[in-house]
Design an enzyme around this catalytic site. Structure first.
Site, PDB file in Angstrom:
ATOM      1  CE  LYS A 187     -12.183  -0.411  -9.989  1.00 10.91           C
ATOM      2  NZ  LYS A 187     -11.114  -1.096  -9.252  1.00 10.91           N
ATOM      3  CE1 TYR A 226     -13.382   2.989  -8.922  1.00  7.01           C
ATOM      4  CE2 TYR A 226     -15.407   2.280  -9.980  1.00  7.01           C
ATOM      5  CZ  TYR A 226     -14.473   2.157  -8.967  1.00  7.01           C
ATOM      6  OH  TYR A 226     -14.642   1.185  -8.006  1.00  7.01           O
ATOM      7  CG  ASN A 284      -8.611  -4.395  -3.064  1.00  8.50           C
ATOM      8  OD1 ASN A 284      -9.793  -4.350  -3.382  1.00  8.50           O
ATOM      9  ND2 ASN A 284      -8.126  -3.732  -2.012  1.00  8.50           N
ATOM     10  CB  VAL A 312      -0.455  -0.703  -7.317  1.00  6.50           C
ATOM     11  CG1 VAL A 312      -0.460  -1.586  -6.090  1.00  6.50           C
ATOM     12  CG2 VAL A 312      -1.540   0.364  -7.243  1.00  6.50           C
ATOM     13  CB  THR A 333     -16.110   2.536   2.323  1.00  8.15           C
ATOM     14  OG1 THR A 333     -16.699   3.392   1.343  1.00  8.15           O
ATOM     15  CG2 THR A 333     -15.821   1.193   1.703  1.00  8.15           C
ATOM     16  CG  ASP A 347      -2.193   0.774   1.071  1.00  7.96           C
ATOM     17  OD1 ASP A 347      -3.270   0.152   1.018  1.00  7.96           O
ATOM     18  OD2 ASP A 347      -2.124   2.024   0.974  1.00  7.96           O
TER      19      ASP A 347
HETATM   20  N1  LIG Z   1     -16.071   0.783  -1.989  1.00  6.58           N
HETATM   21  C1  LIG Z   1     -16.866   0.457  -2.992  1.00  6.58           C
HETATM   22  O1  LIG Z   1     -18.085   0.739  -2.982  1.00  6.58           O
HETATM   23  C2  LIG Z   1     -16.319  -0.318  -4.167  1.00  6.58           C
HETATM   24  C3  LIG Z   1     -17.205  -0.901  -5.079  1.00  6.58           C
HETATM   25  C4  LIG Z   1     -16.676  -1.606  -6.162  1.00  6.58           C
HETATM   26  C5  LIG Z   1     -15.291  -1.709  -6.322  1.00  6.58           C
HETATM   27  N2  LIG Z   1     -14.465  -1.114  -5.408  1.00  6.58           N
HETATM   28  C6  LIG Z   1     -13.037  -1.268  -5.616  1.00  6.58           C
HETATM   29  O2  LIG Z   1     -12.494  -1.960  -4.511  1.00  6.58           O
HETATM   30  C7  LIG Z   1     -11.129  -1.592  -4.325  1.00  6.58           C
HETATM   31  C8  LIG Z   1     -10.905  -1.184  -2.891  1.00  6.58           C
HETATM   32  O3  LIG Z   1     -11.795  -0.134  -2.593  1.00  6.58           O
HETATM   33  P1  LIG Z   1     -12.087   0.366  -1.103  1.00  6.58           P
HETATM   34  O4  LIG Z   1     -13.471   0.898  -1.089  1.00  6.58           O
HETATM   35  O5  LIG Z   1     -11.691  -0.678  -0.142  1.00  6.58           O
HETATM   36  O6  LIG Z   1     -11.090   1.629  -1.070  1.00  6.58           O
HETATM   37  P2  LIG Z   1     -10.265   2.307   0.119  1.00  6.58           P
HETATM   38  O7  LIG Z   1     -10.043   3.710  -0.313  1.00  6.58           O
HETATM   39  O8  LIG Z   1     -10.912   2.032   1.453  1.00  6.58           O
HETATM   40  O9  LIG Z   1      -8.869   1.516   0.069  1.00  6.58           O
HETATM   41  C9  LIG Z   1      -8.013   1.608  -1.032  1.00  6.58           C
HETATM   42  C10 LIG Z   1      -6.600   1.348  -0.569  1.00  6.58           C
HETATM   43  O10 LIG Z   1      -5.742   1.445  -1.718  1.00  6.58           O
HETATM   44  C11 LIG Z   1      -4.600   2.194  -1.363  1.00  6.58           C
HETATM   45  N3  LIG Z   1      -4.029   2.824  -2.554  1.00  6.58           N
HETATM   46  C12 LIG Z   1      -4.511   3.890  -3.254  1.00  6.58           C
HETATM   47  N4  LIG Z   1      -3.682   4.197  -4.257  1.00  6.58           N
HETATM   48  C13 LIG Z   1      -2.641   3.313  -4.199  1.00  6.58           C
HETATM   49  C14 LIG Z   1      -1.463   3.130  -4.951  1.00  6.58           C
HETATM   50  N5  LIG Z   1      -1.164   3.925  -5.986  1.00  6.58           N
HETATM   51  N6  LIG Z   1      -0.638   2.123  -4.600  1.00  6.58           N
HETATM   52  C15 LIG Z   1      -0.906   1.316  -3.553  1.00  6.58           C
HETATM   53  N7  LIG Z   1      -2.015   1.455  -2.794  1.00  6.58           N
HETATM   54  C16 LIG Z   1      -2.866   2.439  -3.110  1.00  6.58           C
HETATM   55  C17 LIG Z   1      -5.085   3.201  -0.346  1.00  6.58           C
HETATM   56  O11 LIG Z   1      -4.021   3.712   0.438  1.00  6.58           O
HETATM   57  C18 LIG Z   1      -6.072   2.355   0.463  1.00  6.58           C
HETATM   58  O12 LIG Z   1      -5.432   1.682   1.516  1.00  6.58           O
HETATM   59  C19 LIG Z   1     -10.851  -0.486  -5.349  1.00  6.58           C
HETATM   60  O13 LIG Z   1     -10.234  -1.050  -6.494  1.00  6.58           O
HETATM   61  C20 LIG Z   1     -12.245   0.016  -5.675  1.00  6.58           C
HETATM   62  O14 LIG Z   1     -12.298   0.606  -6.954  1.00  6.58           O
HETATM   63  C21 LIG Z   1     -14.942  -0.431  -4.336  1.00  6.58           C
END
Ligand SMILES: NC(=O)c1ccc[n+]([C@@H]2O[C@H](COP(=O)([O-])OP(=O)(O)OC[C@H]3O[C@@H](n4cnc5c(N)ncnc54)[C@H](O)[C@@H]3O)[C@@H](O)[C@H]2O)c1
Length: 254
Positions: free
Chosen positions: A157, A153, A85, A59, A188, A37
């Site tokens: 995806k 976005y 992720n 990443v 979240t 992360d």
């Molecule tokens: N939350 C939702 O409703 C939802 C729905 C569908 C898909 N998603 C996808 O699920 C995944 C996780 O989402 P979440 O809601 O847990 O998000 P979040 O913001 O709670 O967590 C994301 C994490 O990724 C890290 N991050 C961001 N940029 C980064 C980088 N360049 N390198 C390394 N780490 C990095 C952040 O520090 C954080 O710890 C994402 O890919 C998001 O698009 C989320």
């Protein structure tokens, strides 16, 4: 269940949200979890909590992604699960008419190029072992359109979904499964804050969810644990929807 006894799982974005919930779930089932992360404080705290390891990694940076997987294998001897992720959803990514090229590119880099890099550097380790499971986080917006657009976005995806399908097919006979996780909206802190401020925005979305609520991160983590485990041994190249029925719905219950 101890489906990950003796197994090593790399989780990107494991410091928060879905990644953190998955770190907890996989560790509770016996995995050694490595969190990659950009958030070192939350990342270290998460790794400590689950008895795992934190490796600072952006990443979207090729060298850092390569090092994340190499360091994991050097330290723990194997790479069984890669949960790719990490992702972002910034407010400047909006309608195509207002989203600038810089915002577009940043989201593509962190959401899509990152998954390309993580797969590129995880797969050779799994090929050597003759086994491995990759789960890439896409989204339900990869399979349906929203009038509340976040154009880069959504496109990122869709790219994750198509790339995952192709990798799942290409590496199937080498014992490597590659699946796309497509979560619906998840409860979240970010989402809560957004919708607490604006109940109409929440209602506009909730009306489309047959289950009538958003997912909890632990419910998404349970699906990742299934996909990553041998219980899913005949599942590859799939779009695994965990969306409360959104993508299957026309009229939802009152
Ligand atoms: N939350 C939702 O409703 C939802 C729905 C569908 C898909 N998603 C996808 O699920 C995944 C996780 O989402 P979440 O809601 O847990 O998000 P979040 O913001 O709670 O967590 C994301 C994490 O990724 C890290 N991050 C961001 N940029 C980064 C980088 N360049 N390198 C390394 N780490 C990095 C952040 O520090 C954080 O710890 C994402 O890919 C998001 O698009 C989320």
């Amino acid at each position: 269940m101890q489906r990950f006894d003796g197994r090593v799982a790399v989780i990107t974005g494991g410091a928060s949200g879905i990644g953190l919930a998955t770190a907890r779930r996989l560790a509770s089932e016996g995995a050694k979890v490595v969190i990659g992360d950009v958030d070192a404080v939350a990342g270290k705290a998460a790794a400590d909590e689950v008895g795992g390891e934190f490796i600072a990694a952006d990443v979207s940076d090729e060298a850092q992604v390569e090092a994340l997987f190499q360091t994991t294998v050097d330290k723990f001897g194997t790479l069984d699960v890669a949960f790719n992720n990490a992702g972002i959803s910034p407010p400047e990514d909006d309608s195509i008419l207002t989203t600038g090229i810089d915002a577009w590119r940043r989201v593509q880099e962190i959401n899509l190029t990152s998954v390309y890099l993580c797969c590129k550097y995880a797969i050779p380790h799994m090929q050597r072992q003759g086994k491995g499971s990759i789960v890439n986080t896409a989204s339900f917006v990869a399979v349906m359109g929203a009038a509340t657009s976040q154009i880069s976005y959504t496109a990122s995806k869709g790219g994750v979904l198509a790339m995952t399908r192709e990798l799942g097919v290409q590496f199937a006979r080498e014992g490597i499964r590659v699946n796309a996780l497509c979560p619906g909206p998840v409860n979240t802190p970010l989402l809560q804050e957004l919708f607490a401020k604006d109940p109409e925005r929440a209602a506009r979305r909730l009306v489309h969810v047959p289950l009538g609520r958003f997912a909890e991160p632990s419910e998404i983590a349970a699906a990742v644990a299934f996909l990553a485990s041998d219980d899913a041994s005949f599942i590859t190249a799939s779009q695994f929807l965990v969306d409360g029925g959104i993508s299957g719905a026309y009229v939802t219950p009152l």
